[in-house]
Structures are given as structure tokens and as C-alpha cells.
Design an enzyme around this catalytic site. Sequence first.
Site, mmCIF file in Angstrom:
data_model
loop_
_atom_site.group_PDB
_atom_site.id
_atom_site.type_symbol
_atom_site.label_atom_id
_atom_site.label_comp_id
_atom_site.label_asym_id
_atom_site.label_seq_id
_atom_site.Cartn_x
_atom_site.Cartn_y
_atom_site.Cartn_z
ATOM 1 N N CYS A 118 46.481 33.349 40.104
ATOM 2 C CA CYS A 118 46.802 32.601 41.173
ATOM 3 C C CYS A 118 46.781 30.832 41.157
ATOM 4 O O CYS A 118 48.146 30.597 42.001
ATOM 5 C CB CYS A 118 46.619 33.712 42.912
ATOM 6 S SG CYS A 118 46.826 35.005 42.336
ATOM 7 N N HIS B 119 53.810 36.071 47.782
ATOM 8 C CA HIS B 119 52.647 35.836 46.840
ATOM 9 C C HIS B 119 53.059 35.510 45.341
ATOM 10 O O HIS B 119 53.023 36.746 44.596
ATOM 11 C CB HIS B 119 51.043 36.351 47.017
ATOM 12 C CG HIS B 119 50.033 35.071 46.456
ATOM 13 N ND1 HIS B 119 50.756 34.233 45.509
ATOM 14 C CD2 HIS B 119 48.983 35.686 45.944
ATOM 15 C CE1 HIS B 119 49.560 34.003 44.686
ATOM 16 N NE2 HIS B 119 47.852 34.401 45.729
ATOM 17 N N LYS C 25 53.673 30.746 51.771
ATOM 18 C CA LYS C 25 53.861 32.459 51.077
ATOM 19 C C LYS C 25 53.738 33.448 52.203
ATOM 20 O O LYS C 25 54.190 34.200 51.962
ATOM 21 C CB LYS C 25 52.673 33.154 51.363
ATOM 22 C CG LYS C 25 51.871 32.506 49.823
ATOM 23 C CD LYS C 25 50.962 32.812 49.069
ATOM 24 C CE LYS C 25 50.670 32.381 48.069
ATOM 25 N NZ LYS C 25 49.767 30.268 47.716
ATOM 26 N N GLU D 264 39.305 28.893 53.014
ATOM 27 C CA GLU D 264 40.133 27.792 52.960
ATOM 28 C C GLU D 264 40.301 26.676 53.962
ATOM 29 O O GLU D 264 40.145 25.519 54.281
ATOM 30 C CB GLU D 264 41.759 27.856 52.789
ATOM 31 C CG GLU D 264 42.739 26.599 51.801
ATOM 32 C CD GLU D 264 43.713 27.403 51.360
ATOM 33 O OE1 GLU D 264 45.074 26.605 50.852
ATOM 34 O OE2 GLU D 264 43.719 28.621 51.759
ATOM 35 N N PHE E 60 41.616 34.552 41.215
ATOM 36 C CA PHE E 60 41.075 35.888 40.893
ATOM 37 C C PHE E 60 40.262 35.145 40.011
ATOM 38 O O PHE E 60 40.179 34.261 38.944
ATOM 39 C CB PHE E 60 41.986 37.106 40.371
ATOM 40 C CG PHE E 60 42.014 37.630 41.346
ATOM 41 C CD1 PHE E 60 41.101 37.840 42.908
ATOM 42 C CD2 PHE E 60 42.580 38.945 41.150
ATOM 43 C CE1 PHE E 60 42.348 38.603 43.454
ATOM 44 C CE2 PHE E 60 42.812 40.145 42.094
ATOM 45 C CZ PHE E 60 43.108 39.121 43.635
ATOM 46 N N HIS F 252 46.535 27.151 49.980
ATOM 47 C CA HIS F 252 46.745 28.808 49.229
ATOM 48 C C HIS F 252 47.313 29.577 50.127
ATOM 49 O O HIS F 252 48.529 30.135 50.116
ATOM 50 C CB HIS F 252 46.177 28.399 48.768
ATOM 51 C CG HIS F 252 46.260 29.710 47.553
ATOM 52 N ND1 HIS F 252 47.077 30.225 46.644
ATOM 53 C CD2 HIS F 252 44.931 31.122 46.834
ATOM 54 C CE1 HIS F 252 46.852 30.753 45.673
ATOM 55 N NE2 HIS F 252 45.720 31.814 46.252
#
Length: 412
Positions: A167, A341, A336, A318, A400, A307
Site C-alpha cells: 500500500c 483504500h 480514505k 500513525e 504490508f 495514510h
Amino acid sequence: MTAAANRPFRAAVTGFGMVTSAGLGAAVTWEALLAGRPTADHVPELAGMPVDFACKAQQFDGDALLGRRIAWRLDRSTQMAMVATTEALQLAGLDPAEWDGARVGVVLATALGGMTTWDREYNRLAERGPGAISPLLIPMAAVNMTAGHVAAAHGAKGPNFAVATACASGTTALGAARDLLRANLCDVVIAGGTEASITPLVAAAFAKMGALSTRADDPATASRPFDAARDGFVLAEGASVLVLERPEHARARGARPYAFLSGYGASADAGHSTRPDPEGRGAEVALRGALADAGLAPDDVDHVNAHGTSTPLNDAVESMVIHRVLGDRPAVTSIKGVTGHCLGASGSHEAIATVLSLHHQVVPPTANVEQLDPQVQADVVTDKPRQLLMGAAVSHSFGFGGQNAVVAFIGA
């Protein structure tokens, strides 16, 4: 060493294009972001799956936009990237018929590759045997092929490759593109990300991991970054492309940049395959690296496009990193809540939103925040857009594998 040699390299952002669940084009998406208008809904492709909703680009029709003769040979992810690239080049005022193709590079990212093609062809194999598989399966689905098709369509003969950092991919692509410009290997680089992975297999896999929101009774409110009741992300599709140029090249042709990509930082958590480092140390390294690369101090940052996945772990970690590095000063948002996402395209989506925030001096709200999580230590913009004088902003992406990437922009 001269002062000029010490000056951070600034890549001019002269154009951008988007295909998102909010609609076709960057202007339509920007309008939806300012309105805080969510796009998640039930989609037929996921009927019967544990999670049957997503942020699908409902208005995108590759056959209509590219022509059937072109579209049938391309995965949906490549189709969307082709459309986004055309918009970006038009906005930049670049005519491929007039450029030196050897000085034009392409760096396009994806997290999963041509999943709609893999899904379709596997079903053909299972139902009808190997003779039913398309001979174009590999050219359609391989992760590098979007970059290859974009280059072929526009005569871009410079460096051409794909990046895949989960991502964080879209942001990694921008960092790699800026490196090509800084090294004087290109005058122009087409860079961004694309993803079309709203398939039963992908949705079922993320659901099995517990990564997706299960708010099926009201999908529009499911993606809620930084909200106390967040329970997972919403799968999305789309593509976003930026045109980056060496500043002297942009000046020579009279192009006015929307902003400058002035810093890039990347790191690896080197820890768990799917969970972020609980202290966010890898993310912090990437953020501090982007600031150092841009020659910015933490107090210079006015805005953070986070993010902000709407997952319990990411948003808490975050916000901790933002607070630790940047303090309480920057206005923070996550798009988002509107777009969902988009995996490998999320970083380039958010980079364009950051550029538009700097250009218009306004921060879009984070959609669906009903009660800010008390653990979130950040000034999250909610409810309505915030007018704000901004000189510099950063955009975060994490993925990931412990992938972390951050880009820093300054206003033009």
C-alpha cells in the site's frame, strides 16, 4: 561544494489525472473530497462474500473511454492508468508528438497487479480447461505491463518500470521518479499507481485477515479514519498519475507547476508482515528522511495527508508518529473516508490531494469522523474543509511487509 549543489532537488508537478470511486478526473475527485462525500457501496462482484461492499469506480468504462480495440487487451488496472495518464498530460500541456521520448520515463505502481484478469482466467481454467485461457493473460496481468502500455501509447522511451511496495507503492513510485529527474536521466517522468482488485478472492482474503470493515448495514460510513468506532478499511479501485518534470524543463516550456515534490523518505519496519511497528519507528524514519531530503524542519510542515486507513492499529500508530515528529501544529486529513483504500494507488491518490491542498490552500475534511478516537494525538480536520496558509505538506503511505514511504511537497 556550491550552495546550489546543497539545495534540495525539487521536481515540478505540472499535471495529474485520476480515476477514482468519486468519478472520472481529478477535479471531480477533489470536489468529493471537499464535500466529504463517501463512495462505498454494495457491489455485485462481491455478492455472497463476507464483505460485499467496496469503493468501485462505477463511472469508469474502459471500452467507452479507450475504444474496444484497445481496451480488450488491457487489464482494468491498466485501462484506468491509461485514462489517468491522458488527463495528466493534457493538464501539463505536454504533447508526446513533440517531446524527446528518450528523456521521458514511466514509473507506475501496483500492489497486486492485474487481479481482474487473473480472476477471470482462473475461472475459465476451472470451468472449461486450459484451452479456454487467453494467450494475453501474462501480458495483461504482469505488474510491469501498465508502465509498458503507457510508454507505448505516448512514445516514452526513457527508463520504464513498476514498483510494488504494497500500500506504499504509489508513493514509492513518486520517490523513484524524482530520483530519475534528480540524476538527470529524464526531463519528464509519468509516475503514479493503479489498482483494480475488487474481486471475490481479494475481498475474501482481506476479510479473512480481519482487515476490512464489516459495517455492511451502512457501507457509506464504513471507512472512518481516526474515528473511535473504526473497524477496518474499505477496498477500493482506481488510478492516479502525476507528471513530474525537472524544474528547468518546465520553465523552458512555460509550464506553471502546481507544487514541487521536494523530499522522499523510505524505510522498512523489518518486523511483522502485516502489523505496523507498535511504536511507529519505521514510519518515523521515513518521515524524518523525507523532511531531511527536502531541507524542511518539522515546524515547516503545515499539513499531513495521512495514510489513515480506518484500521485500529494504523491510525493509532500513525497519529503517534505525527505527534512525535511534527507536534500538534499540522492539519491532518485522510481521504480514505471518501475514496476507500486503493492499495497500490492510494499513495498517488493522496499525493495529488496534497498537491491540490497546497495549490488551493485548503485541507479537505476526513469523512465519517463522528467521534475522534481519544488516542489520536493529531489535529484531524473533520466536518468541513479548512482554509489554511500552507507552505509545505507531507503525504504518508505504509504497507504490508513493513513498507514505509513519505513524500514532502512545497507550494509553487
